[in-house]
Design an enzyme around this catalytic site. Structure first.
Site, short mmCIF file in Angstrom:
data_model
loop_
_atom_site.label_atom_id
_atom_site.label_comp_id
_atom_site.label_asym_id
_atom_site.label_seq_id
_atom_site.Cartn_x
_atom_site.Cartn_y
_atom_site.Cartn_z
N CYS A 178 0.84 -1.22 0.00
CA CYS A 178 0.00 0.00 0.00
C CYS A 178 0.87 1.26 0.00
O CYS A 178 0.32 2.38 -0.08
CB CYS A 178 -0.91 0.03 1.23
SG CYS A 178 -1.81 -1.50 1.50
N HIS A 212 -5.95 2.19 5.57
CA HIS A 212 -6.56 1.34 4.54
C HIS A 212 -7.28 0.21 5.26
O HIS A 212 -6.67 -0.50 6.05
CB HIS A 212 -5.47 0.79 3.62
CG HIS A 212 -5.94 -0.25 2.65
ND1 HIS A 212 -7.11 -0.14 1.93
CD2 HIS A 212 -5.37 -1.43 2.27
CE1 HIS A 212 -7.26 -1.21 1.17
NE2 HIS A 212 -6.22 -2.01 1.36
N HIS A 226 -10.12 -3.21 5.02
CA HIS A 226 -10.84 -4.20 4.22
C HIS A 226 -12.21 -4.45 4.86
O HIS A 226 -12.73 -5.56 4.80
CB HIS A 226 -10.06 -5.51 4.15
CG HIS A 226 -8.91 -5.49 3.19
ND1 HIS A 226 -8.28 -6.63 2.76
CD2 HIS A 226 -8.27 -4.48 2.58
CE1 HIS A 226 -7.31 -6.32 1.93
NE2 HIS A 226 -7.27 -5.00 1.81
N GLU A 239 -26.60 12.47 10.65
CA GLU A 239 -25.80 13.28 11.57
C GLU A 239 -24.29 13.02 11.43
O GLU A 239 -23.47 13.93 11.49
CB GLU A 239 -26.26 13.02 13.01
CG GLU A 239 -25.54 13.79 14.09
CD GLU A 239 -25.85 15.29 14.10
OE1 GLU A 239 -26.74 15.72 13.35
OE2 GLU A 239 -25.17 16.02 14.86
N HIS A 282 -12.81 -4.48 -2.52
CA HIS A 282 -11.53 -4.51 -1.84
C HIS A 282 -11.59 -3.78 -0.48
O HIS A 282 -11.37 -4.40 0.56
CB HIS A 282 -10.47 -3.88 -2.76
CG HIS A 282 -9.09 -3.83 -2.21
ND1 HIS A 282 -7.98 -3.74 -3.00
CD2 HIS A 282 -8.62 -3.83 -0.94
CE1 HIS A 282 -6.89 -3.71 -2.26
NE2 HIS A 282 -7.26 -3.76 -1.00
C1 LIG Z 1 -4.91 -10.07 2.20
S1 LIG Z 1 -3.75 -9.50 1.04
C2 LIG Z 1 -4.11 -7.80 0.91
C3 LIG Z 1 -3.09 -7.01 0.14
O1 LIG Z 1 -3.11 -7.42 -1.19
C4 LIG Z 1 -3.41 -5.54 0.22
O2 LIG Z 1 -4.68 -5.28 -0.35
C5 LIG Z 1 -3.40 -4.99 1.60
O3 LIG Z 1 -4.34 -4.37 2.03
C6 LIG Z 1 -2.25 -5.15 2.51
O4 LIG Z 1 -1.03 -5.20 1.83
P1 LIG Z 1 0.33 -5.34 2.65
O5 LIG Z 1 1.39 -5.36 1.62
O6 LIG Z 1 0.25 -6.59 3.47
O7 LIG Z 1 0.40 -4.13 3.57
ZN LIG Z 2 -5.93 -3.88 0.64
#
Ligand SMILES: CSC[C@@H](O)[C@@H](O)C(=O)COP(=O)(O)O
Ligand SMILES: [Zn+2]
Length: 262
Positions: free
Chosen positions: A109, A127, A129, A157, A214
């Site tokens: 990232c 970031h 998920h 709100e 993602h």
């Molecule tokens: C579960 S793998 C996820 C990665 O491909 C990526 O999307 C992520 O969010 C984290 O990447 P990373 O390189 O481990 O910091």
């Molecule tokens: Zn990711």
């Protein structure tokens, strides 16, 4: 932010600028990234090594390693790079690390976090998920082309938890519409960078970009703002998913209530 005293920061400094990640201050980025990621893991934001966070303090950027259990990171696992050294480097794609733990690779990232730091002068980028972020992008996908590129919500709100935009003062109001752009996912994380930067150019006031199927990138001028905006967004994403289930619209036309202030 007042986390408890940091855990053992690993082996004592020997070369490799280890002092950059050694501090007794719980608010030091090398202590704060592992602390925050452990909290985020409990929310399902960084499970299974996905997601992460990065902090910039002046010229220095602190980054987690790639592919590690983000909730178990230690300060000694953290990479440090210099924005100034990076800017001087002839090869813009290669990174100039002041400190790199030899056993790891830096987070995939990294170029996306760097976009928030260089294009928005952000102090922190998170970031996640989160299921809610992913579900919102899937719901948008069903709205068809043209309507699947923006998450729009108003008259809630929690929208007041967002700043008005880059270099603007104040926060959004209750009746303002929050707009978060959506980009398509790519097979490799770093390939998202050009699309994230494009979205930042097209939506100069956004503090977040959703990545379809993602997750989401959220930033702020400091850790406090990045964290609270990320929390506010996750709240809104969850609400939006539940609203969709109840067949309630995300955008409504509500007349402001007349008050003494009006
Ligand atoms: C579960 S793998 C996820 C990665 O491909 C990526 O999307 C992520 O969010 C984290 O990447 P990373 O390189 O481990 O910091
Ligand atoms: Zn990711």
């Amino acid at each position: 932010m007042t986390p408890p005293a940091p855990p053992d920061s690993g082996p004592a400094a020997v070369g490799n600028n280890d002092h950059l990640v050694q501090s007794n201050n719980p608010d030091h980025p090398a202590n704060l990234i592992p602390y925050l990621c452990a909290k985020f893991w409990t929310l399902g934001w960084v499970t299974g090594t996905g997601g992460g966070a990065s902090i910039r303090e002046d010229d220095l950027v602190y980054i987690a390693p790639s592919g590690v259990q983000k909730e178990l990171m230690k300060p000694s696992d953290i990479y440090v790079l210099s924005l100034a050294a990076q800017a001087k480097s002839l090869d813009k794609r290669s990174r100039v690390y002041l400190r790199s733990p030899p056993q790891y690779k830096p987070s995939q990232c990294t170029p996306l976090f760097m976009a928030a730091f260089t294009k928005r002068r952000a102090g922190c980028c998170i970031h996640t998920h989160s299921h809610w972020a992913v579900l919102v992008t899937l719901i948008l996908e069903t709205q068809g082309p043209g309507r699947d590129r923006e998450f729009l919500i108003n008259n809630i709100e929690q929208i007041k938890g967002f700043g008005r935009g880059f270099d603007k003062t104040g926060n959004l109001g209750y009746h303002d519409t929050l707009c978060i752009p959506v980009i398509e996912n790519t097979a490799h994380e770093e390939d998202l960078t050009e699309f994230l930067e494009e979205a930042m150019d097209k939506y100069p006031d956004t503090y977040a970009v959703l990545v379809r199927r993602h997750g989401v990138y959220v930033w702020g001028e400091n850790v406090h703002k990045a964290k609270t905006q990320c929390e506010s967004l996750d709240y809104l994403f969850q609400l939006a998913v539940e609203m969709k289930r109840l067949d309630l619209p995300w955008i409504t036309d509500i007349e402001p209530v007349k008050t003494m202030r009006s």
